[in-house]
Design an enzyme around this catalytic site. Structure first.
Site, mmCIF file in Angstrom:
data_model
loop_
_atom_site.group_PDB
_atom_site.id
_atom_site.type_symbol
_atom_site.label_atom_id
_atom_site.label_comp_id
_atom_site.label_asym_id
_atom_site.label_seq_id
_atom_site.Cartn_x
_atom_site.Cartn_y
_atom_site.Cartn_z
ATOM 1 N N LYS A 265 0.829 -1.199 0.000
ATOM 2 C CA LYS A 265 0.000 0.000 0.000
ATOM 3 C C LYS A 265 0.868 1.256 0.000
ATOM 4 O O LYS A 265 2.032 1.213 0.395
ATOM 5 C CB LYS A 265 -0.879 0.023 1.250
ATOM 6 C CG LYS A 265 -1.919 -1.062 1.354
ATOM 7 C CD LYS A 265 -2.656 -0.949 2.669
ATOM 8 C CE LYS A 265 -3.724 -2.032 2.810
ATOM 9 N NZ LYS A 265 -4.841 -1.848 1.865
ATOM 10 N N ARG A 339 -10.501 -11.276 1.210
ATOM 11 C CA ARG A 339 -11.411 -12.261 0.618
ATOM 12 C C ARG A 339 -10.826 -13.670 0.651
ATOM 13 O O ARG A 339 -11.558 -14.647 0.656
ATOM 14 C CB ARG A 339 -11.778 -11.830 -0.799
ATOM 15 C CG ARG A 339 -10.621 -11.758 -1.768
ATOM 16 C CD ARG A 339 -10.889 -10.807 -2.925
ATOM 17 N NE ARG A 339 -10.990 -9.427 -2.474
ATOM 18 C CZ ARG A 339 -11.166 -8.394 -3.291
ATOM 19 N NH1 ARG A 339 -11.248 -8.586 -4.603
ATOM 20 N NH2 ARG A 339 -11.257 -7.170 -2.823
#
Length: 488
Positions: A265, A339
């Site tokens: 990130k 996920r």
């Protein structure tokens, strides 16, 4: 905060501060105003106090009651007053009382509608507004502006509602503590230990915290792949509560720190990625609250916990992994890790007998763009479950907005050389895509996914939450189970 209920006249309080709600275009409660010499009416007549929503004013009755001050709080128009406005008004009143130096507050319950529900909302609003996270401040224990005692006063017996609301609000605040803890304190192991400690406190709760060996036995390739880049061991936290009724599965994402892995990130605000375990915190604390309340439901709560770190051992873009239900996934972006661990969590809940499943996760930045911090995104394959969650959201103040699932989104999840890909090469419908991915692991069971990326942190449009950790989801899940129990 110590919370109690007293049946009787509010002016008989022993607290240093009395909070009184005033409706717009209505005077002060007549009996109370008369008992303290008409000070409240005079304050309203002068225009200093108003019934406009969230407006406050302070009266200092001399000798009429033992309280040092009375805080008048505007409730707005009676016709639109509801539980959410009661929460907000309670928080506003507590804030004004604290500014004035209050340490103990009595809230005079307004005479309006369902007294039990309003009492619960007032208790919730005050307990949530009183939250502070100061354990790492050396001067934190010297705060003289903290209200440490709250009493709800009413001529109706709403003691049970107040007691239960306090349990749920304190569970929410504990979830906020977990969110606020830095990742060097709240590791996956520490989160598992917290859940195990809850089992020691609550007789009806059973908890296991599986380590790497057991996770490998379960063939949880999603959780293992995300965890392999970190020096911290993963945990699969499994909580069971048997209160009777349906078997409900709750799955919460708990990435205790998310760097994005190899797909790292940007550095800006990366420190906030300690909150990527918010879904797991809400799942754990909601389960504990449901067990403390003894609600009639059978729960299996599954919280996969890990860090997502870059290293020579980390999963790489292009790797292929196998989830515990046998489906294979191309990991084309390691920052779409939530996920992957939820896939194993959902599969475990379903294989353990969950008849309906709800998952909570800070999953996509796209949901923040779409809904901000007002609504969580709701995706579901079942209209009945979705409607029940929407009603629970309205009742609890933790709002959800249903967004679509569609075969077009499902097509985006298909892999090139594996069954699925964890990101689409088409940058569109990111939140719906992620939900469609998760649906692959519920085996057709009624399921709902709550994307709480916008509501879990920085929900500053709620006076009783403010900035930072919100504990979002605890109150909604408890309300959902409670409403379902009442309906059956």
């Amino acid at each position: 905060m110590n919370v109690s209920f007293r049946k009787g006249a509010p002016q008989e309080t022993s607290a240093d501060t009395l909070c009184v709600g005033v409706f717009e275009d209505e005077g002060a409660p007549a009996a109370l105003d008369e008992a303290i010499g008409g000070d409240l009416g005079r304050l309203i007549d002068s225009g200093e106090a108003k019934g406009s929503f969230k407006k406050t004013a302070i009266a200092h009755p001399e000798g009429a009651i033992s309280a040092e001050r009375v805080v008048l709080v505007g409730l707005g128009k009676r016709a639109v007053f509801d539980a959410e406005r009661a929460r907000v008004a309670s928080a506003v009143g507590l804030s004004r009382a604290r500014e004035a130096g209050a340490r103990a507050v009595t809230w005079a319950l307004p005479d309006e509608g369902d007294a039990a529900r309003v009492a619960a909302a007032v208790a919730e609003g005050a307990v949530l507004a009183g939250y502070r996270f100061d354990r790492f401040k050396t001067s934190g224990n010297d705060d003289k502006s903290q209200v440490d005692r709250l009493e709800i006063s009413s001529d109706q017996d709403v003691g049970t509602a107040v007691e239960q609301a306090a349990i749920v609000a304190e569970a929410t605040n504990t979830a906020r503590d977990l969110q606020n803890l830095p990742s060097n304190e709240l590791t996956p192991t520490a989160l598992g230990e917290h859940a195990l400690q809850l089992a020691g406190e609550i007789d009806s709760l059973e908890v296991e915290a599986f380590g790497p060996d057991r996770i490998r036995e379960l063939e949880m390739g999603g959780l293992l792949s995300v965890a392999q880049g970190s020096d911290q061991e993963p945990r699969l936290i499994v909580m069971r509560y048997r209160g009777g009724g349906e078997q409900l599965g709750i799955v919460g994402k708990a990435v205790t720190f998310d760097t994005g892995g190899i797909s790292i990130k940007p550095s800006s605000k990366m420190e906030e990625m300690k909150m990527d375990m918010s879904g797991g915190a809400a799942a754990i604390e909601a389960t504990a609250a449901i067990a403390r309340l003894g609600l009639p439901v059978n729960l299996i709560t599954v919280v996969p916990a890990t860090e997502n770190m870059p290293s020579g051992h980390a999963v790489k873009p292009g790797d292929i992994i196998r989830i515990s239900n046998g489906k294979t996934v191309e990991v084309n972006n390691t920052d779409a890790e939530g996920r992957l661990i939820l896939a194993d969590g959902l599969s475990y809940a379903v294989s353990s007998g969950a008849e309906r499943v709800i998952d909570l996760a800070t999953l996509t930045g796209a949901i923040i763009t779409a809904l901000g911090s007002t609504y969580a995104g709701l995706f579901s394959n079942d209209d009945e479950l979705s409607s029940a969650i929407e009603r629970a959201g309205e009742a609890s103040g933790e709002l959800v907005w249903r967004l679509p699932l569609h075969p077009d989104y499902k097509d985006l999840t298909r892999g090139k050389v594996a069954d699925l890909t964890n990101v689409s090469d088409q940058r569109k419908a990111s939140s719906a895509y992620a939900a469609s991915f998760l649906e692959e692991f519920v085996d057709g069971k009624p399921w709902a996914h709550l994307d709480i990326a916008g509501t879990a942190w920085g929900q500053d449009n709620r006076d009783y939450v403010g900035k930072g950790a919100s504990g979002w989801g605890v109150r909604l899940l408890v309300e959902l189970v409670r409403a379902q129990a009442q309906a059956s």
